[in-house]
Scaffold this active site. Structure first.
Site, PDB file in Angstrom:
ATOM      1  N   VAL A  15       0.825  -1.210   0.000  1.00  0.00           N
ATOM      2  CA  VAL A  15       0.000   0.000   0.000  1.00  0.00           C
ATOM      3  C   VAL A  15       0.860   1.262   0.000  1.00  0.00           C
ATOM      4  O   VAL A  15       0.680   2.170  -0.803  1.00  0.00           O
ATOM      5  CB  VAL A  15      -0.952   0.015   1.222  1.00  0.00           C
ATOM      6  CG1 VAL A  15      -1.716   1.331   1.294  1.00  0.00           C
ATOM      7  CG2 VAL A  15      -1.917  -1.163   1.158  1.00  0.00           C
ATOM      8  N   CYS A 269      -6.560  -8.997   3.251  1.00  0.00           N
ATOM      9  CA  CYS A 269      -7.804  -8.222   3.333  1.00  0.00           C
ATOM     10  C   CYS A 269      -9.041  -9.084   3.570  1.00  0.00           C
ATOM     11  O   CYS A 269      -9.631  -9.064   4.638  1.00  0.00           O
ATOM     12  CB  CYS A 269      -7.988  -7.389   2.059  1.00  0.00           C
ATOM     13  SG  CYS A 269      -6.752  -6.085   1.884  1.00  0.00           S
TER      14      CYS A 269
END
Length: 432
Positions: A15, A269
């Site tokens: 990220v 996730c």
């Protein structure tokens, strides 16, 4: 608000790195990470996550050096390099512990680190996935305590959930709408404007940090529940002796049928975030049946695959305890080196428990990381091509694997199982 920005992005993984490089095209950005080996790799212009173009990485580093820090990117492990930043963006992992409860250790540690350099007027933005209320309940108090500053008077906060899809070169940071939020209306506008400088798809300004946090966590909880439904169908149809993919293909001819496929639900996730939402739901007195039942179904799939392969081997008269099985892939998704929370490790464990000698091959992933995290020693290509297996399981649908002649890799009799529905049906014995 200060317009001559210097941005510090805390965490340089899947990220943080793409985000830092995107901002570095407009502002001076320091990419901070506590992992020295990761920063050393970035300083050499190498990205083992394969999330960014390494030529862009090198250009961005050169831009920073040649401009004297006016624009560009600098990877660093030094706190002094982020002390003069005025926007801090935290992109650290938010894992779960062995009890499937949120582990906020990285989030609190990074908040404490930022708190040591936080100054009057600074803005701290969180991108890490959390439950609604976490930023204000858990992170802001750490910032206040460490910095001795007062929230929404001396410093401000925002939440803008990451939407990085590892390995996806089409839906990238810039092409996905970014949800933003701020701790005051003015800060919300400021943060929204900031992200608009890099997000071509535009932004969606949420009315509060809690709403933005909730929006992120339900994205992945929704996918998890939908996948759990088709995984449950796969368990049912296996008992009925019909092919799940055939059923989904037929049902998919209806215009409003959602075309989810069964599979292993790993990664950082989808297999983690629902536990964050469930944790908060239980805190406020609601037991989330649907969310947690979906998690239970998805966690059953690795064991189902391993036991199915063993049953098929027994049916073919193969001596299971003296057999060798190959798992093709350990990354949690195709064409990606990410092995975080991969469910292939569970398949490996199950097969080994039957006394099977299990080889795992994956040219995409970091061999040392897999050894350290899962205790699995990956084989090299020469062994792959010079060994005959009693069983082969396609566990990750890397494009490379579609080119392999799997029929030449097995002995006779042998079982070929396709967990990704990616192989020619003529050569497989069964699939998920």
């Amino acid at each position: 608000m200060e317009k001559e920005l210097k941005i510090a992005v805390i965490g340089q993984g899947y990220v943080g790195l793409p985000l830092a490089l995107a901002f570095a095209q407009h502002f001076p950005v320091v990419g901070f990470d506590i992992k020295e080996s990761r920063v050393a790799e970035l300083q050499r212009g190498i990205d083992l996550t394969k999330e960014v173009d390494e030529s862009q990485l090198n250009v961005s580093i050169l831009t920073y050096n040649n401009s004297g820090g006016v624009k560009g990117y600098k990877p660093s492990t030094s706190i002094s390099d982020i002390a003069d930043a005025n926007v801090y963006i935290i992109t650290v992992p938010t894992p779960i512990n062995q009890f499937n409860a949120p582990d906020l250790t990285p989030l609190k540690s990074s908040s404490k680190l930022v708190g040591t350099v936080l100054k009057q007027g600074d803005v701290v933005i969180y991108e890490s996935t959390v439950y609604p209320g976490c930023t204000e309940e858990e992170c802001i108090p750490v910032l206040e305590e460490t910095s001795k500053l007062v929230f929404n008077r001396d410093f401000y906060a925002g939440y803008s959930p990451e939407r990085i899809n590892p390995g996806d070169k089409v839906n990238t940071l810039e092409t996905i709408v970014k949800v933003t939020s701020g701790s005051t209306p003015e800060v919300a506008d400021y943060i929204d404007d900031l992200y608009r400088t890099i997000i071509k798809a535009g932004t969606h300004k949420a009315p509060s940090l809690k709403v933005a946090e909730a929006a992120k966590v339900i994205e992945n909880a929704q996918r998890d529940v939908n996948i759990s439904f088709v995984n449950e169908l796969a368990l049912i149809f296996d008992r009925l002796g019909i092919d799940t993919q055939d059923v989904l293909e037929a049902a998919g001819t209806k215009f409003n049928f959602l075309k989810y496929k069964p599979g292993l639900v790993g990664g950082h996730c989808i297999s983690v975030d629902p536990y964050y939402l469930a944790h908060k739901a239980i805190q406020v007195g609601y037991y989330p049946d649907v969310i947690l039942s979906g998690r239970r179904v998805n966690d059953e799939i690795p064991v189902f695959i391993a036991s199915k392969v063993v049953k098929l081997m027994i049916q073919k008269g193969i001596d299971v305890s003296r057999s060798r099985v190959l798992l093709l892939g350990v990354a949690f998704k195709e064409n990606c080196p990410d092995t975080r929370n991969t469910k292939v490790a569970k398949i490996y464990e199950e097969l080994v428990s039957y006394g099977i000698e299990v080889d795992v091959y994956d040219p995409w992933v970091n061999v040392e990381e897999v050894r350290e995290e899962y205790g699995i020693e990956l084989i090299k290509e020469d062994k792959l091509l010079n060994t005959r297996y009693e069983g082969v399981v396609l566990t990750t649908a890397h494009t490379d694997f579609r080119k392999l002649n799997i029929e030449n890799m097995v002995s006779s009799p042998a079982v070929i199982y396709d967990a990704k529905a990616a192989l020619d049906r003529k050569i497989i014995d069964s699939r998920l």
